[in-house]
Design an enzyme around this catalytic site. Structure first.
Site, PDB file in Angstrom:
ATOM      1  N   PHE A   1      46.393  31.538  52.543  1.00 30.46           N
ATOM      2  CA  PHE A   1      47.404  32.644  52.895  1.00 30.46           C
ATOM      3  C   PHE A   1      46.797  33.789  51.894  1.00 30.46           C
ATOM      4  O   PHE A   1      46.956  33.482  50.816  1.00 30.46           O
ATOM      5  CB  PHE A   1      48.654  32.439  52.856  1.00 30.46           C
TER       6      PHE A   1
ATOM      7  N   ASP B   1      42.292  33.783  44.694  1.00 33.70           N
ATOM      8  CA  ASP B   1      43.375  34.389  44.917  1.00 33.70           C
ATOM      9  C   ASP B   1      44.451  33.542  43.957  1.00 33.70           C
ATOM     10  O   ASP B   1      44.983  32.650  44.496  1.00 33.70           O
ATOM     11  CB  ASP B   1      43.770  34.304  46.420  1.00 33.70           C
TER      12      ASP B   1
ATOM     13  N   LYS C   1      53.092  38.702  42.493  1.00 33.69           N
ATOM     14  CA  LYS C   1      54.132  37.671  42.210  1.00 33.69           C
ATOM     15  C   LYS C   1      54.599  37.468  40.627  1.00 33.69           C
ATOM     16  O   LYS C   1      55.052  38.541  40.145  1.00 33.69           O
ATOM     17  CB  LYS C   1      53.708  36.265  42.753  1.00 33.69           C
TER      18      LYS C   1
HETATM   19  C1  LIG Z   1      48.269  33.090  47.553  1.00 37.26           C
HETATM   20  C2  LIG Z   1      48.793  34.317  48.137  1.00 37.26           C
HETATM   21  N1  LIG Z   1      48.070  35.421  48.353  1.00 37.26           N
HETATM   22  C3  LIG Z   1      48.729  36.675  48.652  1.00 37.26           C
HETATM   23  C4  LIG Z   1      49.949  36.660  48.915  1.00 37.26           C
HETATM   24  C5  LIG Z   1      50.586  38.002  49.647  1.00 37.26           C
HETATM   25  O1  LIG Z   1      51.288  38.572  48.612  1.00 37.26           O
HETATM   26  P1  LIG Z   1      52.370  39.777  48.843  1.00 37.26           P
HETATM   27  O2  LIG Z   1      53.350  39.494  49.541  1.00 37.26           O
HETATM   28  O3  LIG Z   1      52.802  40.181  47.555  1.00 37.26           O
HETATM   29  O4  LIG Z   1      51.593  40.872  49.500  1.00 37.26           O
HETATM   30  C6  LIG Z   1      50.863  35.616  48.935  1.00 37.26           C
HETATM   31  C7  LIG Z   1      52.348  35.612  49.216  1.00 37.26           C
HETATM   32  O5  LIG Z   1      52.765  34.609  49.383  1.00 37.26           O
HETATM   33  C8  LIG Z   1      50.304  34.361  48.428  1.00 37.26           C
HETATM   34  O6  LIG Z   1      50.926  33.342  48.175  1.00 37.26           O
END
Ligand SMILES: Cc1ncc(COP(=O)(O)O)c(C=O)c1O
Length: 404
Positions: A139, A224, A253
């Protein structure tokens, strides 16, 4: 208008229905506790989905917000600002990175990373080198590029033609990655511990192989760390505990401890492909966001706090094991630090949401990660008392689901 009464029904009336929020509306929080409109108190094991790294209303964050709030809120990127420069200095000093780009969310950090990788490959190797490889169940956010790179087609289907040359293979499958990679691979994108996809750790051999394959094919390795970064796994960033270094890293986050901010970190050689005008964001590097993030980063980047995450992990693991000894509903507890997933066994397949709802009834906020995993991502400084009380509530919730 500020005293106009609003309720959960207001959501259905005036909000776009892309979420299905719980019935309760939280109105204030302190540490790992939250109170709703009816002044019912909850213990927070969800942390706003791994965001509130220092709990709610931590004095250091409130102090930084108030101090900056009386100085300067916004200048846009026609100028730089002190909090952004200070935070970037600290992130560079603490990581492999030499350059930082700020934005407002995890998706935006990844969007920047993917665009930078494509631009770097184009400049250095030519336009044939555009393949992005990512992993099933991964994700990376909800913009069209990031959701396409994410490993669940259901989230990116139904919006018209997708960004091209994005491929997926199974996480931890070295042979599959090897088979699909070539000199036309521009980047491999991975979470160093899949969060939303089910709290799945990478095998050490897999991580090593990904790095080697990227080197072999001149592909960039993008980590990520939106969910794993800033202390969540007990290391400042999860790559530090895996023994390899990515080329680009994204963070969000916990970085802002509850204030929206995202960051992309990389080397000077790669960053140089983003020349003035190639990418940007009005709010990226906003002074308020960076001031709060600087305070959060200072608090998290200490041996005491990071050691405390590992200690808290053991409190959780022991507590969950004791619950499972009585109710036999979990087949394993996955994850690292304070990103933990209780994996439901055969008998309770698909019922993670039922556990979440039962927990809410016991005044405990938890998360799920797919249909079979109950996930905890609490404050990194949650007290022993709050962990014990939260687990006692979790045990009551588990008993209700198990006993019907
Ligand atoms: C690993 C990862 N990358 C990207 C995101 C997306 O982040 P945002 O919701 O701040 O755009 C998330 C959100 O859960 C995530 O867990």
């Amino acid at each position: 208008m500020s005293n106009m009464a609003v309720t959960r029904e207001s959501f259905d009336k005036v909000m776009v229905p892309n979420y299905a929020p719980a019935e309760v509306i939280p109105v204030r929080g302190q540490g790992a506790r939250v109170w709703d409109q009816q002044d019912r108190e909850y213990i927070d094991f969800a942390g706003g989905i791994a965001v509130s790294c220092l709990g709610h209303c931590h004095p250091a964050l409130v102090g930084a917000l108030k101090e900056q709030g009386e100085k300067l809120w916004h200048v846009s990127n026609v100028m730089t600002n002190e909090p952004a420069l200070r935070l970037a200095n600290k992130m560079v000093a603490a990581t492999f990175a030499e350059k930082v780009y700020f934005c407002n969310s995890g998706a935006e950090a990844n969007e920047a990373a993917f665009k930078l990788a494509r631009r770097y490959a184009l400049e250095h190797f030519g336009e044939q080198k555009s393949q992005i490889i990512a992993f099933n169940q991964g994700f990376h956010g909800r913009t069209f590029f990031t959701v396409t790179v994410g490993g669940q087609a259901a989230y990116s289907d139904g919006f018209g033609p997708k960004p091209a040359d994005v491929d997926h293979v199974d996480y931890n499958d070295i042979a599959a990655l090897k088979a699909i990679m070539s000199d036309n691979t521009c980047a491999v994108v991975m979470e160093p511990l899949q969060g939303e996809g089910g709290v799945i750790s990478p095998d050490p051999a897999f991580v090593k192989a990904v790095r080697e394959l990227c080197d072999q094919h001149n592909a960039l390795l993008i980590f990520d760390e939106v969910q794993t970064g800033v202390g969540r796994t007990g290391d400042l960033f999860a790559y530090m505990g895996l023994g390899i270094t990515p080329d680009i890293l994204t963070s969000a986050k916990s970085l802002g401890g509850g204030f929206p901010i995202g960051a992309m970190l990389t080397s000077t050689a790669i960053a140089d492909s983003f020349k003035p005008g190639t990418h940007g964001s009005t709010y990226g590097g906003n002074p308020l966001a960076c001031a709060v993030a600087e305070a959060a980063f200072d608090a998290v980047n200490t041996d005491e706090l990071l050691g405390g995450v590992k200690e808290r992990e053991s409190w959780y693991r022991e507590g969950i094991a004791a619950i499972n000894a009585k109710y036999s509903c979990f087949q394993e507890v996955r994850g690292k630090g304070l990103l933990l997933g209780c994996v439901l066994n055969e008998k309770y397949q698909g019922q993670a949401k039922a556990f979440l709802e039962a927990a809410m009834n016991e005044q405990l906020m938890v998360l799920v990660a797919g249909a079979n995993v109950v996930r905890f991502a609490p404050s990194l400084v949650i007290s022993k008392e709050d962990v014990s009380e939260g687990l006692a509530r979790f045990e009551r919730a588990v008993a209700k689901v198990v006993n019907g």
